[in-house]
Design a protein around this motif. Structure first.
Motif, PDB file in Angstrom:
ATOM      1  N   ALA A  75       0.846  -1.195   0.000  1.00  0.00           N
ATOM      2  CA  ALA A  75       0.000   0.000   0.000  1.00  0.00           C
ATOM      3  C   ALA A  75       0.878   1.241   0.000  1.00  0.00           C
ATOM      4  CB  ALA A  75      -0.929   0.015   1.220  1.00  0.00           C
ATOM      5  N   ILE A 108      -3.782   0.002  -3.550  1.00  0.00           N
ATOM      6  CA  ILE A 108      -4.441   0.901  -2.608  1.00  0.00           C
ATOM      7  C   ILE A 108      -3.431   1.916  -2.078  1.00  0.00           C
ATOM      8  CG2 ILE A 108      -6.226  -0.725  -1.874  1.00  0.00           C
ATOM      9  CD1 ILE A 108      -4.532  -1.345   0.603  1.00  0.00           C
ATOM     10  N   VAL A 110      -3.060   4.760   1.380  1.00  0.00           N
ATOM     11  CA  VAL A 110      -3.618   5.123   2.682  1.00  0.00           C
ATOM     12  C   VAL A 110      -2.929   6.380   3.200  1.00  0.00           C
ATOM     13  CG1 VAL A 110      -4.365   2.820   3.377  1.00  0.00           C
ATOM     14  CG2 VAL A 110      -2.020   3.523   3.820  1.00  0.00           C
ATOM     15  N   TYR A 124     -10.673   9.270  -1.205  1.00  0.00           N
ATOM     16  CA  TYR A 124     -10.310   8.552   0.016  1.00  0.00           C
ATOM     17  C   TYR A 124     -11.548   8.379   0.897  1.00  0.00           C
ATOM     18  CZ  TYR A 124      -5.272   8.867  -0.841  1.00  0.00           C
ATOM     19  OH  TYR A 124      -4.014   8.721  -1.360  1.00  0.00           O
ATOM     20  N   LEU A 295      -8.446   5.468   3.208  1.00  0.00           N
ATOM     21  CA  LEU A 295      -7.973   4.539   2.188  1.00  0.00           C
ATOM     22  C   LEU A 295      -8.549   4.888   0.830  1.00  0.00           C
ATOM     23  CD1 LEU A 295      -7.487   0.746   2.648  1.00  0.00           C
ATOM     24  CD2 LEU A 295      -8.678   1.555   0.606  1.00  0.00           C
ATOM     25  N   GLY A 362     -13.521   2.264  -0.548  1.00  0.00           N
ATOM     26  CA  GLY A 362     -12.332   2.465   0.274  1.00  0.00           C
ATOM     27  C   GLY A 362     -12.661   2.452   1.750  1.00  0.00           C
TER      28      GLY A 362
END
Length: 407
Positions: A75, A108, A110, A124, A295, A362
């Motif tokens: 990620a 993904i 974050v 997000y 996310l 997400g």
């Protein structure tokens, strides 16, 4: 905007973009060339915007893995998003975030948001909440019996290998936790005196099972406080990592019994922190819920097929994505028995069962936000009766996600 040049950062830019970051977040002092954060900066993943020869904006990312339901997934850990005050409202942040999303190789991304309203504009979703616990330790005791084992005090930097072994053992089962390599452990355990802000040096306590195995640890620090009636020290708990319930309980028993202390603070706890169900007076833990990890799904089919699910499901999702058109459209998600054997394929000719934005996916991705809850406020639309309940159940997980480290 031709006089604003977006480019990849170089070693010569570190002081400049550090200054932009410190100014944006109102951090006192000048950039410190000895700051350990510099040891984990990945310059190829940092963007800067230059204006008249000066760096005026930055956005970066760390290459780390993230625990997700059923496993661990690469990620992009987005960080250091800043714009100089004299250059705001010119679209610089949007330019950096859009460029970054188009360049992220992971499925993904974050981040921790300084303000949630900023990053919701870029797809997000709020995937994990965070609870700050502020416990009155004189009012809180554990209800569980003491377990066999031994506590051992240490300086965190002296026992990094033991801390890392426990952490890596626990990581796969804790959605929202981030992987830590040697450089990250060195950064997290570095403890210069000028950064202690009135606290003691960072401390560690390890719990050893009677077999000799280290099954958990806590990292913490203490701030000395006194009033006219005596001591009222504060125990600031940085993290508690435990591979067994016994280790978790005994570490908390220790933290709640440190002499001269009156308050025990855990800044980054879970909304389902096990401690809440182990004490006699949970009200006195003083929990305050806030947002945690945000996310962004970058590659929709790869992201959805890279986690496990709590239940089988066969659903057609209509997804909107204003920034990454490759994610937009109609997708069929099929999950087999046991929550595995996941397939996610385009189904543009199929009638959708559920319509939602990529930010809603997400938010649900780590199992912490129910799509059924988002349907109650109109963010998720159901076209086939029962579809939202089915997909919401499938996206759920047995453990609430939490991020125990701000990056």
């Amino acid at each position: 905007m031709s006089d604003y040049a977006l480019r990849t950062a170089t070693a010569e830019d570190v002081d400049a973009f550090s200054r932009v970051i410190r100014d944006a977040f109102a951090m006192p002092g000048a950039p410190d060339p000895t700051d350990s954060i510099r040891t984990v900066i990945e310059l190829p993943r940092y963007l800067v915007i230059e204006h008249s020869g000066q760096v005026v904006a930055s956005a970066g990312a760390f290459t780390r893995d993230l625990a997700v339901p059923g496993g661990v997934l690469p990620a992009a850990h987005v960080t250091a998003v800043s714009v100089a005050a004299t250059h705001t409202r010119k679209g610089l942040l949007r330019r950096m975030m859009t460029h970054q999303l188009g360049d992220v190789p992971e499925a993904i991304a974050v981040l921790w948001a300084s303000e949630g309203r900023i990053y919701q504009r870029f797809g997000y979703g709020l995937a994990a909440q965070s609870v700050a616990y502020h416990a009155d330790r004189r009012e809180v005791s554990l209800r569980v019996p003491a377990a066999a084992g031994t506590l051992r005090a240490a300086s965190p930097a002296d026992v990094v290998e033991e801390l890392a072994e426990v952490y890596d053992r626990v990581l796969p089962g804790r959605p929202g936790w981030s992987s830590r390599n040697a450089a990250w452990w060195a950064h997290l355990t570095r403890d210069p005196e000028q950064h202690r802000d009135g606290y003691t040096a960072k401390r560690a306590v390890l719990f050893e099972h009677p077999s000799g195995t280290v099954d958990g640890y806590a990292r913490y620090k203490v701030r000395s406080k006194w009033n006219d009636n005596g001591p009222e020290h504060e125990i600031n708990v940085l993290e508690v990592v435990a591979a067994t319930p016994a280790a978790y309980a005994e570490l908390w028993r220790f933290l709640l019994r440190i002499d001269l202390s009156r308050t025990v603070v855990l800044g980054l706890g879970s909304v389902e922190e096990p401690l809440f169900h182990m004490v006699d007076e949970p009200r006195h833990l003083g929990g305050k819920v806030g947002d945690g990890l945000w996310l962004r799904i970058v590659d929709l089919p790869r992201a959805l097929t890279s986690r496990k699910y709590a239940a089988p499901v066969d659903v057609v999702l209509e997804v909107t994505d204003a920034l990454l058109p490759q994610n937009a459209g109609v997708w069929r998600l099929r999950v087999g028995a046991g929550g595995a054997l996941v397939h996610c394929t385009r189904a543009d000719d199929a009638a959708p069962d559920v319509t939602l934005d990529v930010a809603d996916l997400g938010a649900a991705y780590l199992g912490g936000t129910r799509l059924g809850t988002l349907a109650l406020n109109g963010r998720v639309t159901e076209h086939r009766p029962g579809a939202v309940a089915a997909v919401s159940t499938a996206f759920g997980w047995s453990v609430a996600p939490v991020s125990i480290e701000i990056f």
